[in-house]
Write a protein that holds these residues in place. Structure first.
Motif, PDB file in Angstrom:
ATOM      1  N   SER A 253      -1.227  -7.184 -52.043  1.00  0.00           N
ATOM      2  CA  SER A 253      -2.222  -8.244 -52.188  1.00  0.00           C
ATOM      3  C   SER A 253      -3.432  -7.797 -53.016  1.00  0.00           C
ATOM      4  O   SER A 253      -4.270  -8.620 -53.381  1.00  0.00           O
ATOM      5  CB  SER A 253      -2.692  -8.744 -50.821  1.00  0.00           C
ATOM      6  OG  SER A 253      -3.382  -7.732 -50.128  1.00  0.00           O
TER       7      SER A 253
ATOM      8  N   ARG B 177       6.054  -4.504 -56.902  1.00  0.00           N
ATOM      9  CA  ARG B 177       5.704  -5.933 -56.882  1.00  0.00           C
ATOM     10  C   ARG B 177       6.910  -6.792 -57.259  1.00  0.00           C
ATOM     11  O   ARG B 177       7.160  -7.836 -56.664  1.00  0.00           O
ATOM     12  CB  ARG B 177       4.530  -6.202 -57.818  1.00  0.00           C
ATOM     13  CG  ARG B 177       3.214  -5.746 -57.243  1.00  0.00           C
ATOM     14  CD  ARG B 177       2.036  -6.299 -58.034  1.00  0.00           C
ATOM     15  NE  ARG B 177       0.812  -6.096 -57.284  1.00  0.00           N
ATOM     16  CZ  ARG B 177      -0.125  -5.214 -57.608  1.00  0.00           C
ATOM     17  NH1 ARG B 177       0.013  -4.461 -58.681  1.00  0.00           N
ATOM     18  NH2 ARG B 177      -1.212  -5.093 -56.863  1.00  0.00           N
TER      19      ARG B 177
ATOM     20  N   THR C 297       1.603  -4.747 -47.306  1.00  0.00           N
ATOM     21  CA  THR C 297       0.957  -6.054 -47.506  1.00  0.00           C
ATOM     22  C   THR C 297      -0.386  -5.884 -48.214  1.00  0.00           C
ATOM     23  O   THR C 297      -0.696  -6.623 -49.143  1.00  0.00           O
ATOM     24  CB  THR C 297       0.765  -6.761 -46.154  1.00  0.00           C
ATOM     25  OG1 THR C 297       2.056  -6.956 -45.566  1.00  0.00           O
ATOM     26  CG2 THR C 297       0.077  -8.099 -46.317  1.00  0.00           C
TER      27      THR C 297
END
Length: 103
Positions: free
Chosen positions: A100, A33, A96
């Motif tokens: 998320s 991250r 992705t």
């Protein structure tokens, strides 16, 4: 000083099982991250983690060997970069989706 890229798999050698295993650990996910937020790369010690330096090095090595990140030296510093382009090409949407997900 010369830049040296540490050993890592080529794009066609990256396997989804190794990527998923590497990303399945909370500390490593924190590293990914942080790298996703800094596309130019991050010095390994600049990511705040609740682990010792040797454990941090282990997590970074695991991610590098799985093909999730690339690490190169810059003098005495090690800079890690997320291999987003490679991962997106091999496994569209995987990174992705993982990034998320709720922490």
């Amino acid at each position: 000083m010369a830049t040296k890229v540490l050993p890592q798999p080529e794009r066609d050698e990256i396997r989804v099982d190794a990527v998923l295993q590497a990303l399945g650990e909370p500390v490593r996910l924190t590293i990914v991250r942080a790298l996703a937020e800094n596309p130019a790369g991050v010095c390994c010690g600049d990511i705040e983690l609740p682990v010792t330096a040797s454990t941090r090095a282990h997590h970074l090595k695991t991610l590098r060997e799985a093909g999730v990140l690339s690490t190169h030296t810059d003098g005495t510093r090690r800079i890690s970069i997320l291999r987003r382009e490679d991962l997106d090409a091999l496994y569209p949407g995987l990174l992705t989706g993982i990034l998320s997900a709720k922490q």
